[in-house]
Design an enzyme around this catalytic site. Structure first.
Site, PDB file in Angstrom:
ATOM      1  N   GLU A 103       0.830  -0.955  -0.079  1.00  0.00           N
ATOM      2  CA  GLU A 103      -0.200   0.002  -0.085  1.00  0.00           C
ATOM      3  C   GLU A 103       0.706   1.201  -0.014  1.00  0.00           C
ATOM      4  O   GLU A 103       1.485   1.689   1.197  1.00  0.00           O
ATOM      5  CB  GLU A 103      -0.852  -0.090   0.989  1.00  0.00           C
ATOM      6  CG  GLU A 103      -1.794   0.937   1.093  1.00  0.00           C
ATOM      7  CD  GLU A 103      -1.774   2.261   1.780  1.00  0.00           C
ATOM      8  OE1 GLU A 103      -1.369   3.220   1.035  1.00  0.00           O
ATOM      9  OE2 GLU A 103      -1.852   2.372   3.190  1.00  0.00           O
ATOM     10  N   CYS A 144      -2.471   8.612   3.274  1.00  0.00           N
ATOM     11  CA  CYS A 144      -2.519   8.386   1.772  1.00  0.00           C
ATOM     12  C   CYS A 144      -3.808   8.535   1.105  1.00  0.00           C
ATOM     13  O   CYS A 144      -3.872   8.851   0.017  1.00  0.00           O
ATOM     14  CB  CYS A 144      -1.972   6.657   1.959  1.00  0.00           C
ATOM     15  SG  CYS A 144      -0.266   6.607   2.177  1.00  0.00           S
TER      16      CYS A 144
END
Length: 469
Positions: free
Chosen positions: A234, A268
């Protein structure tokens, strides 16, 4: 980066830690390997009991660990408390649902017979020791969304956390120890990034998961690929936040502020690129800028603070470079764009809104990891989709529209791991989380996440002599 707690609100080093040497690292690898051989045989009820106990301890520790997180990486204290509570919630969710999520799968009888079997099933087995390389921005949650499903699946964990959150990393090891997990089931490796390759190449490590930067992901993926080991990555994100004319504009504006500055803008999945239809652009830009400019920047331990410091001095410098590059190339600063004069110490940066952003600017292509928003005017839905997808990242996306035809179009065409309508992106244990393009691959959370580090084993039963199964 030294392994140390450095308060980003004032730049003071609070505590330093020595990195583990080769002998201690080897001892921990051996302990993890031994723990897996025993822990893998435990049933779901026992695993759930242990994870529930850990969740209860985390609830008890919430205030203390929240203050530790805030001290180490600067998130507002209220957000740190919420992060701890979210972790406990996810732990309980996996404790309750793991057995169901990993239940044997039975193919249709017609397919079983066609495969020449009298019975067949798919059985999920744990892989082994999982190395987790985790970032500082959500120092508890990023780890727990790996640890809870991995432990419930029967795996064991080795945590290499970011070097600026060592006390949070050590807390996590202690949490699982106090919950009575067998020795070696979850351990923290206080090592620098240079030690990751040797650990990942060790034959006792079965797989790895990483949340972090694109360069870090490339490095881990390259080593894992060379060793033929499974990885889940990720990585970064530059999520679009699209506002169409049918949206509830007032709500969209209020939510946009939270979506941009959550975790001091260091997320993020924070909305970063605000793509607004021309029909509502002026209204959105004016009100959004006013709210961003009105946020309180200050001590993250103060309950009235909206935005604390960036976690590292280097992180602030990187953000400044992106803003300065955009301004040099013609971007308009609607608010912010500098260090706050009233906060001379620490790594603070004002909430910032940039307009007139063009593709040649670095900030159009690179992730702005801090409270900086970029505004884009879209003339149509085609234009909005085109701007949204004009990025190397594809983590998530936010779309504000009440038009069902538009919603179908965005679901079909957005290049992202998620599309959130009329709200902001958030992770939940029941929903898969991850991205496409340079935002990585694989999924965390939900059934998809718990099965990432399982061996889907085909079990086939042929007919025995005499016709028995």
């Amino acid at each position: 980066m030294p392994i140390a707690t450095v308060n980003p609100a004032n730049g003071e080093t609070i505590k330093r830690f020595d990195a583990l040497g080769p002998e201690e690292t080897e001892r921990r690898l051996a302990a993890a390997d031994a723990a897996f051989r025993q822990y893998r045989t435990t049933g779901f009820a026992e695993r759930a009991r242990l994870l529930e106990r850990a969740a209860g301890l985390l609830d008890d520790d919430r205030e203390d660990i929240a203050r530790t997180m805030t001290t180490e990486m600067g998130k507002p204290l209220a957000a740190a408390r919420a992060e701890a509570a979210k972790c406990a919630k996810a732990m309980r969710w996996y404790a309750a649902h793991a057995e169901e999520l990993l239940a044997d799968e039975l193919p249709p009888e017609t397919d079983v017979r066609d495969a020449g079997a009298v019975r067949a099933r798919v059985h999920y087995r744990p892989l082994g020791v999982i190395l987790a390389v985790m970032p500082w921005n959500f120092p508890l949650w990023q780890v727990m969304r790996f640890a809870a499903p991995a432990l419930m699946a029967g795996n064991v964990g080795l945590l290499k956390h970011a070097s600026n959150v060592p006390q949070t990393a050590l807390y996590l090891e202690d949490l699982f120890r106090r919950a009575d997990y067998p020795q070696g089931c979850f351990q923290t490796l206080l090592v620098g990034s240079g030690a990751v390759e040797a650990v990942l190449r060790d034959g006792r490590v079965a797989a790895a998961t990483l949340t972090g930067s694109e360069p870090a992901g490339r490095a881990v993926a390259a080593v894992a690929g060379d060793e033929v080991k499974k990885t889940v990555l990720e990585l970064g994100g530059s999520d679009p936040y699209i506002v169409m004319p049918s949206a509830d504009i007032a709500r969209a504006i209020r939510t946009a502020v939270t979506a941009r500055v959550q975790n001091n803008g260091q997320s993020c999945i924070a909305a970063k690129r605000f793509i607004v239809h021309a029909d509502v652009y002026d209204t959105f830009a004016e009100r959004f800028t006013a709210l961003m400019a009105g946020l309180t920047v200050g001590d993250p331990m103060d309950e009235t603070t909206d935005v604390g410091p960036l976690a590292t001095e280097r992180g602030r410098a990187d953000l400044e470079e992106l803003v300065d590059d955009a301004v040099r190339q013609g971007a308009t600063v609607l608010c912010g764009g500098r260090r706050p004069e009233e906060q001379p110490r620490g790594w603070f940066y004002e909430p910032t809104v940039l307009a007139d952003v063009t593709p040649g600017m670095r900030i159009h292509r690179e992730e702005a990891f801090g409270p900086v928003a970029t505004l884009y005017r879209a003339d149509s839905i085609d234009d909005a989709v085109g701007i949204a997808n004009d990025t190397p990242f594809g983590l998530s996306s936010n779309v504000w529209t009440r038009d069902e035809d538009e919603q179908h179009r965005f679901v079909r065409d957005m290049e992202a791991g998620g599309v959130f309508f009329n709200g902001m992106t958030a992770s939940h244990p029941a929903l898969p989380f991850g991205g496409v393009k340079r935002s990585g691959y694989g999924r965390e959370l939900s059934g998809h996440g718990i099965r990432e580090f399982c061996n889907a084993t085909t079990v086939w039963y042929g007919a025995e002599p005499g016709g028995g199964a």
